[in-house]
Design an enzyme around this catalytic site. Structure first.
Site, mmCIF file in Angstrom:
data_model
loop_
_atom_site.group_PDB
_atom_site.id
_atom_site.type_symbol
_atom_site.label_atom_id
_atom_site.label_comp_id
_atom_site.label_asym_id
_atom_site.label_seq_id
_atom_site.Cartn_x
_atom_site.Cartn_y
_atom_site.Cartn_z
ATOM 1 N N SER A 146 0.841 -1.161 0.160
ATOM 2 C CA SER A 146 0.091 0.059 -0.041
ATOM 3 C C SER A 146 1.095 1.214 0.027
ATOM 4 O O SER A 146 2.158 1.284 0.724
ATOM 5 C CB SER A 146 -0.842 -0.043 1.206
ATOM 6 O OG SER A 146 -1.278 1.210 1.524
ATOM 7 N N TYR B 232 -0.873 -1.017 10.342
ATOM 8 C CA TYR B 232 -1.096 -1.096 8.594
ATOM 9 C C TYR B 232 -0.058 -0.860 8.135
ATOM 10 O O TYR B 232 0.773 -1.479 7.207
ATOM 11 C CB TYR B 232 -2.535 -0.456 8.481
ATOM 12 C CG TYR B 232 -2.684 -0.958 6.881
ATOM 13 C CD1 TYR B 232 -3.504 -2.136 6.527
ATOM 14 C CD2 TYR B 232 -2.648 0.293 5.947
ATOM 15 C CE1 TYR B 232 -3.887 -2.276 5.385
ATOM 16 C CE2 TYR B 232 -3.027 -0.224 4.683
ATOM 17 C CZ TYR B 232 -3.587 -1.237 4.273
ATOM 18 O OH TYR B 232 -3.995 -1.375 2.982
HETATM 19 P P1 NAD Z 1 -11.449 -6.229 1.733
HETATM 20 O O1 NAD Z 1 -11.622 -6.063 3.023
HETATM 21 O O2 NAD Z 1 -12.455 -5.881 0.696
HETATM 22 O O3 NAD Z 1 -11.091 -7.619 1.334
HETATM 23 C C1 NAD Z 1 -10.159 -8.438 2.052
HETATM 24 C C2 NAD Z 1 -10.427 -9.952 2.036
HETATM 25 O O4 NAD Z 1 -9.486 -10.548 2.753
HETATM 26 C C3 NAD Z 1 -11.727 -10.248 2.514
HETATM 27 O O5 NAD Z 1 -12.230 -11.021 1.648
HETATM 28 C C4 NAD Z 1 -11.505 -10.829 3.963
HETATM 29 O O6 NAD Z 1 -12.470 -11.940 4.238
HETATM 30 C C5 NAD Z 1 -10.200 -11.427 3.497
HETATM 31 N N1 NAD Z 1 -9.492 -11.734 4.963
HETATM 32 C C6 NAD Z 1 -9.023 -10.916 5.936
HETATM 33 N N2 NAD Z 1 -8.458 -11.656 6.748
HETATM 34 C C7 NAD Z 1 -8.098 -12.974 6.334
HETATM 35 C C8 NAD Z 1 -7.269 -13.721 6.796
HETATM 36 N N3 NAD Z 1 -6.950 -13.904 7.845
HETATM 37 N N4 NAD Z 1 -7.087 -15.044 6.279
HETATM 38 C C9 NAD Z 1 -7.800 -14.811 5.057
HETATM 39 N N5 NAD Z 1 -8.300 -13.967 4.290
HETATM 40 C C10 NAD Z 1 -8.372 -13.233 5.003
HETATM 41 O O7 NAD Z 1 -10.080 -5.332 1.269
HETATM 42 P P2 NAD Z 1 -9.567 -5.043 -0.200
HETATM 43 O O8 NAD Z 1 -9.669 -3.415 -0.264
HETATM 44 O O9 NAD Z 1 -9.774 -5.802 -1.182
HETATM 45 O O10 NAD Z 1 -8.002 -5.051 0.295
HETATM 46 C C11 NAD Z 1 -7.272 -6.204 -0.325
HETATM 47 C C12 NAD Z 1 -5.805 -5.901 -0.351
HETATM 48 O O11 NAD Z 1 -5.511 -4.604 -0.659
HETATM 49 C C13 NAD Z 1 -5.172 -6.017 1.296
HETATM 50 O O12 NAD Z 1 -4.218 -6.543 1.374
HETATM 51 C C14 NAD Z 1 -5.249 -4.328 1.393
HETATM 52 O O13 NAD Z 1 -4.553 -4.193 2.598
HETATM 53 C C15 NAD Z 1 -4.785 -3.846 0.053
HETATM 54 N N6 NAD Z 1 -5.017 -2.389 -0.072
HETATM 55 C C16 NAD Z 1 -6.134 -1.954 -0.334
HETATM 56 C C17 NAD Z 1 -6.559 -0.690 -0.338
HETATM 57 C C18 NAD Z 1 -7.752 0.000 -0.841
HETATM 58 O O14 NAD Z 1 -7.906 1.260 -0.882
HETATM 59 N N7 NAD Z 1 -8.719 -0.760 -0.616
HETATM 60 C C19 NAD Z 1 -5.190 0.307 -0.611
HETATM 61 C C20 NAD Z 1 -4.049 -0.232 -0.445
HETATM 62 C C21 NAD Z 1 -3.874 -1.584 -0.107
#
Ligand code: NAD
Length: 257
Positions: free
Chosen positions: A149, A162
């Site tokens: 991120s 985070y």
């Molecule tokens: P989200 O919350 O929509 O989805 C996350 C998924 O991970 C969910 O399906 C959840 O059930 C699963 N999960 C959580 N804990 C888990 C565990 N212990 N074991 C297995 N599965 C698990 O999040 P997102 O926005 O789709 O984010 C996906 C990735 O992108 C993450 O690593 C997040 O940090 C990263 N990210 C997202 C953003 C953003 O703006 N959304 C920005 C930077 C980075």
């Protein structure tokens, strides 16, 4: 000439694939003719994803990425059922927001446990499989993309757990890329900015919206569809000479003040 983005019949493990970006990554991989092994802690979302994406090229594994026993057993199952693994997208992640001075130690451990230790456990389990293929003579065993991120590159307010975990993910990428280059295993990171998923629902609300938008040169939050193709590119043969890199897919957020 063959399209180097295609991943026909390659098996790609995507963690956190039940919803959000992970689910979009699965859809993108399927469009590139890959097979997808989705891992998620939420059984309901996994089942829904499998129904929506079609069960013929999607397998699902329910459990916690921070549990090494589950992850190792899952990698063994994928290899037993699909015959091989060619790639990993280390995508599972959570947030537990609090200002640094207020953060409870449980919030720290939860986020480090899933976002950093979980990413390491999956990287190691899939990496061991890819190394064993290389040792058996496979010249192109596979590649890994770790989801970091911009919070891990420029810091963020209210999420020190985070930000630290996502900085750590960049370290996982650089170390494993250096160790595994001799096996022709590529490891890269992508850094997202603000993607429209459940994870960012609060931050995108009116209170913070304009402040964040003003820091994104492209002037909009990204959709999951904006980030999936560039992420999958790094898994494909089109990126065969790229390793140990961190690619921000963020509308320019990282370079903006
Ligand atoms: P989200 O919350 O929509 O989805 C996350 C998924 O991970 C969910 O399906 C959840 O059930 C699963 N999960 C959580 N804990 C888990 C565990 N212990 N074991 C297995 N599965 C698990 O999040 P997102 O926005 O789709 O984010 C996906 C990735 O992108 C993450 O690593 C997040 O940090 C990263 N990210 C997202 C953003 C953003 O703006 N959304 C920005 C930077 C980075």
């Amino acid at each position: 000439m063959q399209n180097p983005m295609m991943m026909t019949d390659r098996v790609i493990m995507v963690t956190g694939g039940g919803q959000g970006i992970g689910r979009q990554l699965a859809e993108q991989l399927l469009s590139l003719e890959a097979k997808v092994a989705l891992v998620d802690i939420d059984a309901g979302m996994l089942a829904e994803a499998r129904d929506a994406l079609g069960a013929s090229r999607v397998s699902t594994y329910c459990g916690d990425v921070s549990d090494p026993e589950f992850v190792n057993a899952t990698v063994d199952s994928i290899v037993a059922e699909q015959g091989d693994i060619h790639g990993l997208i280390n995508n599972a992640g959570i947030v537990r927001a609090a200002m640094a001075s207020e953060m409870a130690i449980e919030q720290w451990h939860q986020v480090i446990g899933v976002n950093l230790t979980g990413a390491f456990i999956c990287l190691q389990a899939v990496g061991r499989h890819l190394i064993s293929k290389a040792k058996e003579g496979d010249p192109n065993p596979g590649s890994v993309v770790n989801i970091s991120s911009d919070a891990g590159r420029r810091g963020t307010i209210g999420q020190i757990n985070y930000g630290a975990a996502k900085s750590g993910v960049l370290g996982l990428t650089m170390c494993s890329a250096r160790e595994w280059g001799r096996y022709n295993i590529n490891v890269n990171s992508v850094c997202y900015g603000m993607v429209e998923t459940a994870m960012t629902a609060t931050i995108r609300q009116e209170k913070f919206r304009d402040k964040y938008l003003s820091q994104i040169p492209l002037g909009r939050f990204s959709t999951t569809g904006d980030v999936a193709p560039a992420t999958c590119f790094l898994l494909s043969d089109a990126a065969s000479y790229i390793t140990g890199q961190h690619l921000s897919i963020d509308g320019g957020f990282y370079i903006s003040s």
